[in-house]
Motif scaffolding. Structure first.
Motif, short mmCIF file in Angstrom:
data_model
loop_
_atom_site.label_atom_id
_atom_site.label_comp_id
_atom_site.label_asym_id
_atom_site.label_seq_id
_atom_site.Cartn_x
_atom_site.Cartn_y
_atom_site.Cartn_z
N GLY A 128 0.84 -1.13 0.03
CA GLY A 128 0.10 -0.14 -0.10
C GLY A 128 0.92 1.17 0.08
N LEU A 129 1.85 1.56 1.00
CA LEU A 129 2.75 2.33 0.78
C LEU A 129 3.34 2.93 -0.36
N THR A 130 3.72 1.41 -1.04
CA THR A 130 4.48 1.55 -2.47
C THR A 130 3.68 2.48 -3.44
N ALA A 131 2.36 1.88 -3.47
CA ALA A 131 1.40 2.43 -4.41
C ALA A 131 1.28 4.07 -4.01
N TYR A 132 1.08 4.22 -2.77
CA TYR A 132 0.69 5.52 -2.30
C TYR A 132 1.90 6.59 -2.77
N PHE A 133 3.12 6.32 -2.23
CA PHE A 133 4.14 7.11 -2.47
C PHE A 133 4.62 7.11 -3.89
N GLY A 134 4.97 6.03 -4.58
CA GLY A 134 5.01 6.07 -5.91
C GLY A 134 4.17 6.99 -6.90
N LEU A 135 2.80 6.74 -6.56
CA LEU A 135 2.09 7.61 -7.37
C LEU A 135 2.02 9.05 -7.08
N THR A 136 1.98 9.25 -5.73
CA THR A 136 1.66 10.74 -5.28
C THR A 136 3.00 11.62 -5.32
N GLU A 137 4.00 10.95 -5.06
CA GLU A 137 5.32 11.57 -5.04
C GLU A 137 6.24 11.77 -6.46
N ILE A 138 5.99 10.76 -7.48
CA ILE A 138 6.67 10.97 -8.80
C ILE A 138 5.32 10.85 -9.63
N GLY A 139 4.45 10.24 -9.53
CA GLY A 139 3.17 10.35 -10.78
C GLY A 139 2.50 11.47 -10.74
#
Length: 331
Positions: A128-139
């Motif tokens: 869940g954290l991988t999805a959250y930070f990958g999308l919000t911080e980079i995407g």
């Protein structure tokens, strides 16, 4: 006696059961400062394949004839450590053992009343954290943009798509069966899906599903699927690169389109990441994911395999698409 799973030999190509070895040892006894843990749930994840290869990476490789490790939910059976009590449930990076000792470092207590214990290995854990930070911080998705997610029916991908919908995106998922595509739309709220196994021309399939192009591509698989998505990337597109499961078992380096012209021509940001990059922000991420889960804005799917002896087979099954959502082994 205490069952333990060792890395027997380094896989060549896709892992096999012969790459693992079961041994037994005496069940340990607690000393001062330690806790005795009983494994309850074990996470199996594609990234573990990289640690089975003796090559430089962001974490050291597993050692031969030593236990394999992954994220685990365990119960405290006995405690000589004032920070933990008998009956507590904890998560941590632990050995593939039925019972083991810990000095408490790296363990985090979890609330069995707030969510199912297995959720702390998935939507409220690393995935869940991988999805959250990958999308919000980079995407950095914006309302009205188009988000494409590969490996969309997996533990990370299914959460990425749901967060994208919360943020107002059109979301297209890529997965490996018609059943998974239907689930992406009916359960997770994706707008469209593409079955890569039955699609002959991925570039055209993406163009048809995203006539306005792709603004954000969350890449879990690499390979030919990603080639097709990147052929449709928009100006100033963002590409968080979470994984490349399609190439993990390759024995030779595969050749594909050269990405630099695409990135330059379209001013695209493409950035690889690992979730630990955002370790300082984990409390923020867990708080937001928990809120969305409690509000009914997020849901999740698990594939739960029963039995300690099934851990290696469950791991191998990841590379055959045997998982629907997070793959977890219940002990």
């Amino acid at each position: 006696m205490n069952k333990v799973i060792l890395l027997n030999k380094r896989p060549e190509g896709k892992p096999t059961l012969e790459d693992f070895k079961f041994v037994e040892e005496e069940t340990p006894v607690v000393s001062e400062g330690q806790v005795l843990l009983k494994t309850r749930y074990v996470s199996v994840d594609p990234y573990l394949r990289g640690r089975m290869t003796d090559a430089k990476s962001y974490v050291p490789p597993f050692e031969l004839n030593k236990p394999v490790q992954s994220a685990v939910v365990a119960e405290v059976l006995d405690s000589g450590n004032s920070s933990f009590n008998k009956g507590d449930f904890v998560t941590g990076l632990l050995d593939w053992k039925e019972y083991q000792l810990s000095d408490g470092r790296g363990l985090n207590r979890v609330d069995a009343e707030a969510a199912d214990l297995s959720a702390y290995l998935g939507i409220l854990g690393m995935t869940g954290l991988t999805a959250y930070f990958g999308l919000t911080e980079i995407g950095r998705p914006k309302e009205g943009e188009t988000l494409v997610v590969s490996g969309a029916a997996g533990a990370v991908g299914s959460v990425v798509g749901q967060i994208g919908k919360i943020m107002g995106c059109k979301v297209i998922g890529i997965a490996g069966s018609d059943e998974k595509i239907e689930q992406l739309k009916s359960k997770f709220g994706f707008d469209a899906g593409i079955n890569y196994k039955t699609t002959q021309d991925m570039t055209k399939a993406i163009a048809d599903a995203a006539p306005d192009g792709v603004d954000v591509y969350f890449d879990n698989v690499g390979g030919e699927v990603s080639d097709g998505v990147l052929a449709n990337i928009n100006n100033f597109g963002r590409v968080p690169v979470c994984g490349a499961i399609s190439t993990y078992n390759d024995t030779v380096v595969s050749q594909g389109p050269r990405l630099q012209p695409i990135l330059v021509k379209n001013s695209v940001l493409m950035q690889g990441f690992i979730v630990s990059n955002y370790g300082a922000k984990f409390p923020e991420g867990i708080k937001q994911l928990t809120q969305w889960l409690q509000e009914g804005k997020l849901t999740y799917t698990e594939t739960i395999v029963n039995g300690f002896d099934q851990i290696p087979q469950a791991f191998i099954g990841l590379f055959d698409g045997k998982n629907n959502g997070k793959m977890v082994v219940k002990i």
